[in-house]
Design a protein around this motif. Structure first.
Motif, PDB file in Angstrom:
ATOM      1  N   LEU A 180      -8.629   1.168  -2.498  1.00 34.59           N
ATOM      2  CA  LEU A 180      -8.060   0.117  -1.667  1.00 34.59           C
ATOM      3  C   LEU A 180      -9.167  -0.768  -1.088  1.00 34.59           C
ATOM      4  O   LEU A 180     -10.310  -0.340  -0.963  1.00 34.59           O
ATOM      5  CB  LEU A 180      -7.248   0.716  -0.519  1.00 34.59           C
ATOM      6  CG  LEU A 180      -6.005   1.500  -0.907  1.00 34.59           C
ATOM      7  CD1 LEU A 180      -5.411   2.198   0.313  1.00 34.59           C
ATOM      8  CD2 LEU A 180      -4.973   0.586  -1.556  1.00 34.59           C
ATOM      9  N   GLN A 234     -10.018   5.517  -2.267  1.00 32.86           N
ATOM     10  CA  GLN A 234      -8.709   5.527  -2.939  1.00 32.86           C
ATOM     11  C   GLN A 234      -8.458   4.251  -3.737  1.00 32.86           C
ATOM     12  O   GLN A 234      -7.352   4.005  -4.209  1.00 32.86           O
ATOM     13  CB  GLN A 234      -7.592   5.677  -1.907  1.00 32.86           C
ATOM     14  CG  GLN A 234      -7.636   6.970  -1.136  1.00 32.86           C
ATOM     15  CD  GLN A 234      -6.500   7.024  -0.150  1.00 32.86           C
ATOM     16  OE1 GLN A 234      -5.397   7.459  -0.512  1.00 32.86           O
ATOM     17  NE2 GLN A 234      -6.746   6.587   1.075  1.00 32.86           N
ATOM     18  N   VAL A 253       0.862  -1.179   0.000  1.00 30.09           N
ATOM     19  CA  VAL A 253       0.000   0.000   0.000  1.00 30.09           C
ATOM     20  C   VAL A 253       0.898   1.227   0.000  1.00 30.09           C
ATOM     21  O   VAL A 253       1.852   1.316   0.790  1.00 30.09           O
ATOM     22  CB  VAL A 253      -0.927   0.006   1.236  1.00 30.09           C
ATOM     23  CG1 VAL A 253      -1.694   1.317   1.339  1.00 30.09           C
ATOM     24  CG2 VAL A 253      -1.880  -1.181   1.184  1.00 30.09           C
ATOM     25  N   ASP A 254       0.600   2.151  -0.891  1.00 36.69           N
ATOM     26  CA  ASP A 254       1.358   3.387  -0.987  1.00 36.69           C
ATOM     27  C   ASP A 254       1.276   4.157   0.330  1.00 36.69           C
ATOM     28  O   ASP A 254       0.209   4.275   0.928  1.00 36.69           O
ATOM     29  CB  ASP A 254       0.778   4.224  -2.133  1.00 36.69           C
ATOM     30  CG  ASP A 254       1.496   5.535  -2.318  1.00 36.69           C
ATOM     31  OD1 ASP A 254       2.647   5.499  -2.791  1.00 36.69           O
ATOM     32  OD2 ASP A 254       0.910   6.581  -1.972  1.00 36.69           O
ATOM     33  N   ALA A 274     -10.203   4.279   2.546  1.00 38.70           N
ATOM     34  CA  ALA A 274      -9.506   3.263   1.758  1.00 38.70           C
ATOM     35  C   ALA A 274     -10.257   3.014   0.451  1.00 38.70           C
ATOM     36  O   ALA A 274      -9.670   3.032  -0.642  1.00 38.70           O
ATOM     37  CB  ALA A 274      -9.383   1.967   2.563  1.00 38.70           C
ATOM     38  N   GLN A 304      -1.338   6.907   0.531  1.00 38.22           N
ATOM     39  CA  GLN A 304      -2.699   6.392   0.696  1.00 38.22           C
ATOM     40  C   GLN A 304      -2.945   5.982   2.142  1.00 38.22           C
ATOM     41  O   GLN A 304      -4.006   6.268   2.702  1.00 38.22           O
ATOM     42  CB  GLN A 304      -2.932   5.188  -0.220  1.00 38.22           C
ATOM     43  CG  GLN A 304      -3.053   5.541  -1.682  1.00 38.22           C
ATOM     44  CD  GLN A 304      -3.290   4.300  -2.517  1.00 38.22           C
ATOM     45  OE1 GLN A 304      -2.489   3.373  -2.517  1.00 38.22           O
ATOM     46  NE2 GLN A 304      -4.419   4.284  -3.228  1.00 38.22           N
ATOM     47  N   HIS A 337      -4.906  -4.288  -1.469  1.00 41.25           N
ATOM     48  CA  HIS A 337      -5.503  -4.239  -2.802  1.00 41.25           C
ATOM     49  C   HIS A 337      -6.314  -5.513  -2.984  1.00 41.25           C
ATOM     50  O   HIS A 337      -5.832  -6.616  -2.676  1.00 41.25           O
ATOM     51  CB  HIS A 337      -4.410  -4.141  -3.867  1.00 41.25           C
ATOM     52  CG  HIS A 337      -3.583  -2.903  -3.736  1.00 41.25           C
ATOM     53  ND1 HIS A 337      -3.941  -1.712  -4.325  1.00 41.25           N
ATOM     54  CD2 HIS A 337      -2.431  -2.659  -3.058  1.00 41.25           C
ATOM     55  CE1 HIS A 337      -3.047  -0.795  -4.030  1.00 41.25           C
ATOM     56  NE2 HIS A 337      -2.115  -1.338  -3.254  1.00 41.25           N
ATOM     57  N   LYS A 356      -3.557   8.950   4.298  1.00 36.11           N
ATOM     58  CA  LYS A 356      -4.907   9.499   4.111  1.00 36.11           C
ATOM     59  C   LYS A 356      -5.933   8.693   4.900  1.00 36.11           C
ATOM     60  O   LYS A 356      -6.887   9.258   5.444  1.00 36.11           O
ATOM     61  CB  LYS A 356      -5.273   9.531   2.628  1.00 36.11           C
ATOM     62  CG  LYS A 356      -4.583  10.635   1.866  1.00 36.11           C
ATOM     63  CD  LYS A 356      -4.988  10.648   0.408  1.00 36.11           C
ATOM     64  CE  LYS A 356      -4.234  11.740  -0.334  1.00 36.11           C
ATOM     65  NZ  LYS A 356      -4.544  11.738  -1.766  1.00 36.11           N
ATOM     66  N   VAL A 357      -5.747   7.393   4.971  1.00 35.25           N
ATOM     67  CA  VAL A 357      -6.639   6.543   5.770  1.00 35.25           C
ATOM     68  C   VAL A 357      -6.541   6.941   7.245  1.00 35.25           C
ATOM     69  O   VAL A 357      -7.552   7.070   7.939  1.00 35.25           O
ATOM     70  CB  VAL A 357      -6.308   5.051   5.562  1.00 35.25           C
ATOM     71  CG1 VAL A 357      -7.012   4.166   6.582  1.00 35.25           C
ATOM     72  CG2 VAL A 357      -6.672   4.618   4.142  1.00 35.25           C
TER      73      VAL A 357
END
Length: 179
Positions: A117, A115, A23-24, A112, A27, A150, A30-31
């Motif tokens: 995810l 984005q 996971v980036d 998530a 990202q 993902h 942001k979660v």
């Protein structure tokens, strides 16, 4: 409410099959930012989040978490910080302490999903074993994991379709009516 927000809410699903693709970091942040903005009783922010990306640690946690079917590349543990509860003189029986776990979890899963995810909550685990594995302080109590990653290609399950439930099926006006 915008249609985009409603679509995100309506299309979010619990995902149990995830790839091992990392996971980036942006990202993930942001979660966590979304969790920070979750409603909190009295704006008290009684939680700590522990992010677990190390494969060995994740494997150990799965060994003590029978409800964790995901092999997610990221786990986020939501803990209650009892030092904060006590310092703010909140009764330990106050249900908002636990409700706030749910609001943080929902914000994480919606962020998530927004984005692209996949995510899923897990509450079936040995609290004591998790505390040992993660070396958490005694004043922190693990409450819920959010598995993040993902989505793997969907596998067809043999489950039959259930009746679609509407908000009207769940709602009574003014007083409860047994149906």
């Amino acid at each position: 409410m915008s249609e985009a927000i409603l679509k995100t809410i309506k299309t979010r699903r619990v995902v149990r099959d995830m790839t091992d693709k990392p996971v980036d970091r942006a990202q993930l942040e942001k979660v966590l930012e979304a969790a920070r903005w979750a409603p909190s009783g009295g704006n008290s922010r009684l939680h700590r989040f522990v992010v677990i990306e190390n494969p060995k640690t994740r494997r150990l946690i799965r060994m003590v978490a029978p409800g964790m079917f995901q092999k997610a590349p990221v786990l986020i543990l939501i803990c209650i910080d009892w030092n904060k509860v006590n310092s703010q003189q909140i009764p330990q029986s106050d249900r908002s302490i636990y409700i706030d776990v749910g609001t943080a979890a929902q914000n994480m899963m919606l962020a998530a999903h927004a984005q692209g995810l996949a995510s899923g909550p897990v509450t079936s685990f040995s609290e004591e074993a998790v505390k040992v594995i993660l070396n958490t302080s005694d004043h922190l109590s693990p409450q819920m994991f959010i598995c993040l990653g993902h989505a793997a290609p969907r596998k067809q399950t043999g489950m039959r379709a259930s009746k679609k439930i509407t908000w009207q099926d769940l709602t009574d006006w003014e007083r409860y009516e047994d149906r």
